[in-house]
Design a protein around this motif. Structure first.
Motif, short mmCIF file in Angstrom:
data_model
loop_
_atom_site.label_atom_id
_atom_site.label_comp_id
_atom_site.label_asym_id
_atom_site.label_seq_id
_atom_site.Cartn_x
_atom_site.Cartn_y
_atom_site.Cartn_z
N LEU A 256 67.01 -5.83 -1.27
CA LEU A 256 67.26 -7.22 -0.55
C LEU A 256 66.34 -8.41 -1.46
O LEU A 256 67.02 -9.48 -1.52
N LEU A 257 65.28 -8.05 -1.70
CA LEU A 257 64.41 -8.82 -2.32
C LEU A 257 64.74 -9.21 -3.89
O LEU A 257 65.03 -10.50 -4.05
N ALA A 258 65.38 -8.31 -4.43
CA ALA A 258 65.98 -8.63 -5.84
C ALA A 258 67.12 -9.42 -5.63
O ALA A 258 67.52 -10.23 -6.56
N ALA A 259 67.96 -9.67 -4.41
CA ALA A 259 69.14 -10.38 -4.16
C ALA A 259 68.75 -11.90 -3.76
O ALA A 259 69.39 -12.59 -3.43
N GLY A 260 67.18 -11.86 -3.55
CA GLY A 260 66.77 -13.06 -2.95
C GLY A 260 66.53 -13.32 -1.54
O GLY A 260 66.28 -14.46 -1.07
N ASN B 80 53.28 1.22 4.00
CA ASN B 80 53.20 1.65 2.50
C ASN B 80 52.74 0.59 1.68
O ASN B 80 53.44 -0.43 1.71
N ARG B 81 52.09 1.05 0.71
CA ARG B 81 51.75 -0.34 -0.11
C ARG B 81 52.77 -0.72 -1.14
O ARG B 81 52.73 -1.87 -1.28
N GLU B 82 53.64 -0.05 -1.22
CA GLU B 82 55.14 -0.66 -1.89
C GLU B 82 55.79 -1.60 -1.01
O GLU B 82 56.81 -2.21 -1.39
N LEU B 83 55.55 -1.69 0.25
CA LEU B 83 55.93 -2.91 1.10
C LEU B 83 55.21 -4.02 1.30
O LEU B 83 55.52 -5.15 1.92
N LEU B 84 53.87 -3.95 0.65
CA LEU B 84 52.85 -4.92 0.79
C LEU B 84 52.99 -5.95 -0.50
O LEU B 84 52.53 -5.94 -1.56
N VAL B 85 54.14 -6.60 -0.43
CA VAL B 85 54.50 -7.39 -1.66
C VAL B 85 55.06 -8.69 -1.31
O VAL B 85 55.10 -8.94 -0.10
N ASP B 86 55.23 -9.80 -2.12
CA ASP B 86 55.86 -10.92 -1.83
C ASP B 86 57.04 -11.04 -1.22
O ASP B 86 58.04 -9.96 -1.41
N ASP B 87 57.41 -11.88 -0.17
CA ASP B 87 58.54 -12.21 0.41
C ASP B 87 58.82 -10.97 1.46
O ASP B 87 59.81 -10.85 2.08
N ILE B 88 57.92 -10.39 1.94
CA ILE B 88 57.84 -9.31 3.02
C ILE B 88 56.79 -9.64 3.86
O ILE B 88 55.48 -9.97 3.50
N ARG B 89 56.89 -9.83 5.13
CA ARG B 89 56.14 -10.25 6.13
C ARG B 89 56.37 -9.14 7.32
O ARG B 89 57.24 -8.57 7.63
N PHE B 90 54.91 -8.95 8.33
CA PHE B 90 55.07 -8.07 9.21
C PHE B 90 54.72 -8.88 10.41
O PHE B 90 53.64 -9.35 10.68
#
Length: 240
Positions: A109-113, A127-137
């Motif tokens: 999803l992120l790769a597609a903008g 998971n730390r792999e979800l703690l990236v830009d453009d993801i909010r909780f």
């Protein structure tokens, strides 16, 4: 539609997906009113009395064979990428029960903008792999009004992880002014910020009544106040 690099056998247990065929909005929290797509995952680790998506977990009332199905990450990506809507909300149930399998979906999803918001009850650390830009909780710790024991609904380590991430907003479903004291105790104990209060209600009339009950007290606390837009706009319709 197969997407390069995505394992066709990587499956998630899904209750429903909506927002493509019949457009809708994010109904609560910081993105309230923003056009959105929804991936609602099945299964939950809590049993809140007032839950409005019991078809994701309450098998005394619903048949899991009818209310959920397995879908590959590739098929979910193809569905979401078929829409120009930027925001994808991953909700439940409790979506972080399946978070390892969500990582490739989110990456695609992120790769597609796209932007991604998770709706979570705050009992499972991300998971730390979800703690990236453009993801909010949008983290919604449950209060005593949920009918769930505190030891099950409040997990300090998970809340502390969300609070430290800088990627979380904390959203509390509230019925009465007295419950704001319970929210204040959690906010102070775990450093939760920013805070959004959501009036409880499953009908427009109920929401209006609870909103008016809470408004002055929420303003005094200087917290954000959000509506349940989907209830006001679409009543009890599923998939909106």
């Amino acid at each position: 539609m197969a997407l390069a690099g995505i394992d066709e056998e990587f499956e998630l247990i899904v209750a429903e997906c909506f927002g493509v065929e019949q457009p809708t909005f994010q109904g609560e929290g910081p993105s309230c009113g923003v056009p959105a797509l929804f991936v609602r995952l099945s299964r939950c680790n809590l049993t809140c009395d007032w839950c409005d998506t019991k078809y994701t977990w309450d098998w005394t009332q619903f048949d899991p064979r009818k209310e959920s199905k397995r879908r590959t990450v590739a098929s979910l990506l193809a569905w979401a990428l078929g829409s120009a809507v930027e925001l994808v909300v991953i909700t439940g149930g409790e979506p972080l029960l399946q978070q390892k399998k969500l990582i490739p979906l989110v990456r695609g999803l992120l790769a597609a903008g796209k932007r991604v918001e998770f709706e979570t009850n705050g009992t499972i650390a991300p998971n730390r792999e979800l703690l990236v830009d453009d993801i909010r909780f949008n983290v919604s710790p449950k209060l005593s009004n949920s009918g769930v024991a505190e030891a099950k609904r409040i997990v300090p380590a998970a809340l502390e992880t969300f609070a430290a991430s800088g990627r979380a907003a904390f959203k509390f479903v509230t019925c009465t002014v007295a419950e704001l004291d319970e929210i204040r105790a959690l906010v102070d104990r775990y450093g939760l910020d920013p805070v959004w209060v959501v009036p409880e209600g499953t009908t427009p009339e109920g929401l209006i009544e609870t909103t008016r009950t809470l408004a002055d007290a929420v303003a005094i606390h200087r917290w954000h106040f959000t509506q349940r837009l989907h209830v006001l706009a679409f009543a009890e319709a599923r998939g909106r």
